[in-house]
Design an enzyme around this catalytic site. Structure first.
Site, PDB file in Angstrom:
ATOM      1  N   ASP A  27       0.834  -1.207   0.000  1.00  0.00           N
ATOM      2  CA  ASP A  27       0.000   0.000   0.000  1.00  0.00           C
ATOM      3  C   ASP A  27       0.871   1.260   0.000  1.00  0.00           C
ATOM      4  O   ASP A  27       1.993   1.246   0.509  1.00  0.00           O
ATOM      5  CB  ASP A  27      -0.894  -0.038   1.248  1.00  0.00           C
ATOM      6  CG  ASP A  27      -2.090   0.872   1.127  1.00  0.00           C
ATOM      7  OD1 ASP A  27      -2.318   1.433   0.034  1.00  0.00           O
ATOM      8  OD2 ASP A  27      -2.803   1.028   2.130  1.00  0.00           O
ATOM      9  N   HIS A  44       2.930   3.181  -8.876  1.00  0.00           N
ATOM     10  CA  HIS A  44       2.775   1.746  -9.182  1.00  0.00           C
ATOM     11  C   HIS A  44       4.018   1.220  -9.907  1.00  0.00           C
ATOM     12  O   HIS A  44       4.449   0.091  -9.702  1.00  0.00           O
ATOM     13  CB  HIS A  44       1.521   1.504 -10.025  1.00  0.00           C
ATOM     14  CG  HIS A  44       0.259   1.895  -9.313  1.00  0.00           C
ATOM     15  ND1 HIS A  44       0.027   1.580  -7.999  1.00  0.00           N
ATOM     16  CD2 HIS A  44      -0.836   2.581  -9.724  1.00  0.00           C
ATOM     17  CE1 HIS A  44      -1.156   2.056  -7.627  1.00  0.00           C
ATOM     18  NE2 HIS A  44      -1.691   2.679  -8.655  1.00  0.00           N
ATOM     19  N   LEU A 138      11.300 -20.027  -4.655  1.00  0.00           N
ATOM     20  CA  LEU A 138      10.202 -19.252  -4.068  1.00  0.00           C
ATOM     21  C   LEU A 138       9.015 -19.145  -5.026  1.00  0.00           C
ATOM     22  O   LEU A 138       9.198 -18.969  -6.228  1.00  0.00           O
ATOM     23  CB  LEU A 138      10.716 -17.848  -3.719  1.00  0.00           C
ATOM     24  CG  LEU A 138       9.706 -16.842  -3.168  1.00  0.00           C
ATOM     25  CD1 LEU A 138      10.345 -16.007  -2.062  1.00  0.00           C
ATOM     26  CD2 LEU A 138       9.170 -15.909  -4.247  1.00  0.00           C
TER      27      LEU A 138
HETATM   28  C1  FPP Z   1      -1.740   0.159  -3.504  1.00  0.00           C
HETATM   29  O1  FPP Z   1      -1.293   1.493  -3.482  1.00  0.00           O
HETATM   30  C2  FPP Z   1      -1.179  -0.577  -4.644  1.00  0.00           C
HETATM   31  C3  FPP Z   1      -1.876  -1.140  -5.679  1.00  0.00           C
HETATM   32  C4  FPP Z   1      -3.338  -1.077  -5.770  1.00  0.00           C
HETATM   33  C5  FPP Z   1      -1.213  -1.837  -6.804  1.00  0.00           C
HETATM   34  C6  FPP Z   1       0.037  -2.533  -6.444  1.00  0.00           C
HETATM   35  C7  FPP Z   1       0.611  -3.300  -7.567  1.00  0.00           C
HETATM   36  C8  FPP Z   1       1.954  -3.449  -7.785  1.00  0.00           C
HETATM   37  C9  FPP Z   1       2.955  -2.822  -6.926  1.00  0.00           C
HETATM   38  C10 FPP Z   1       2.506  -4.285  -8.890  1.00  0.00           C
HETATM   39  C11 FPP Z   1       1.660  -5.414  -9.325  1.00  0.00           C
HETATM   40  C12 FPP Z   1       2.340  -6.192 -10.343  1.00  0.00           C
HETATM   41  C13 FPP Z   1       1.728  -7.029 -11.215  1.00  0.00           C
HETATM   42  C14 FPP Z   1       2.561  -7.791 -12.144  1.00  0.00           C
HETATM   43  C15 FPP Z   1       0.260  -7.193 -11.245  1.00  0.00           C
HETATM   44  P1  FPP Z   1      -2.366   2.651  -3.554  1.00  0.00           P
HETATM   45  O2  FPP Z   1      -2.566   3.043  -4.979  1.00  0.00           O
HETATM   46  O3  FPP Z   1      -3.620   2.226  -2.858  1.00  0.00           O
HETATM   47  O4  FPP Z   1      -1.663   3.799  -2.772  1.00  0.00           O
HETATM   48  P2  FPP Z   1      -2.402   4.954  -1.941  1.00  0.00           P
HETATM   49  O5  FPP Z   1      -3.082   4.269  -0.793  1.00  0.00           O
HETATM   50  O6  FPP Z   1      -1.276   5.838  -1.511  1.00  0.00           O
HETATM   51  O7  FPP Z   1      -3.376   5.625  -2.852  1.00  0.00           O
END
Ligand code: FPP
Length: 251
Positions: A27, A44, A138
């Site tokens: 997050d 992201h 893993l």
């Molecule tokens: C939460 O941060 C994060 C996500 C919803 C997406 C996380 C995904 C990745 C890091 C990579 C995934 C990789 C693949 C291959 C699918 P947020 O956007 O909720 O952050 P905020 O709370 O600050 O708004």
């Protein structure tokens, strides 16, 4: 068994026992980007780099399964362009990150409802799964369009159907049987449930992430935003895990 030194303070991080299965709620990507005056999607992108670093480190430490919350069933309510960007991450993931993971014997797997995912997303994930399916190291288990209550609901429907078809009796329903009907049933039996769950960005919730499987997990919350989470942060989380005494309800 493992001793590490923090780079600046040279403080020792000593790891006696490495959790076999770690779940991560990644997050804070959006806030990380906002702080840098960048569009949320850049968070992201940086989050993908963090995931790669952490996966390689976890693999080196001997972690068996890393389940990462990449997209929840609730995330569809985000702005359309952000959803499209996240859905395209697996395509980038396959080209940019899978080769190094493959070299490190990492196997990619996935849980979640893939029926709603765009075709390109499914294709990229399928290629990652196929390319790495013989790897014995893993397991990097992506929770993509995953929701824990939906997972349990589907398991209940399948079990009810088996009762209706007289394949089992209600008395045959055990915790093991339920576990066998969850999406994590492809994981080795001993490593199905996370020992440790990490959530970044200071939020103190589990947000529908593996509600059945984390019933006895140790929970670790850090204020770090996910893109800032690195090898040392992982080792600190494991060191904290080592301080906890897991009694599974006993004494
Ligand atoms: C939460 O941060 C994060 C996500 C919803 C997406 C996380 C995904 C990745 C890091 C990579 C995934 C990789 C693949 C291959 C699918 P947020 O956007 O909720 O952050 P905020 O709370 O600050 O708004």
């Amino acid at each position: 068994m493992f001793t590490f030194f923090k780079s600046q303070k040279q403080k020792e991080v000593h790891l006696d026992q490495v959790p076999k299965h770690i779940g991560i709620i990644m997050d804070g990507n959006g806030r990380w980007a906002k702080k840098r005056m960048q569009p949320r999607v850049m968070g992201h992108k940086a989050g993908m780099d963090a995931l790669q670093r952490v996966t390689i480190e976890a693999s080196n430490l001997g972690v068996k399964v890393l389940t990462v919350y990449a997209f929840s069933t609730e995330n569809w309510s985000r702005p359309e362009d952000e959803v499209a960007f996240i859905m395209n991450l697996p395509v980038e993931f396959f080209d940019k990150y899978v080769p190094e993971l493959h070299k490190n014997n990492v196997r990619v797997q996935m849980i979640g409802d893939s029926s709603r995912l765009p075709k390109d997303t499914i294709d990229a994930m399928t290629r990652a799964l196929e390319t790495t399916k013989h790897n014995s190291g893993l397991v990097l288990n992506f929770a993509l369009n995953y929701g824990g209550r939906a997972e349990i609901t589907e398991a209940m429907k399948a079990i009810a159907q088996d009762v209706l078809d007289a394949k089992i009796n209600p008395g045959d329903i055990t915790e093991d049987l339920i576990s066998n009907h969850l999406m994590t049933n492809h994981l080795p039996y001993l490593y199905r449930d996370p020992d440790l769950v990490i959530r970044t960005s200071g939020e103190l919730r589990t947000s529908n992430f593996l509600p059945w499987q984390i019933a006895y997990s140790e929970l670790y919350f850090t204020d770090k935003m996910w893109p800032d989470f690195d090898e040392l942060a992982l080792k600190e989380a494991i060191a904290e895990f080592n301080q906890r005494h897991r009694r599974f309800g006993g004494v």
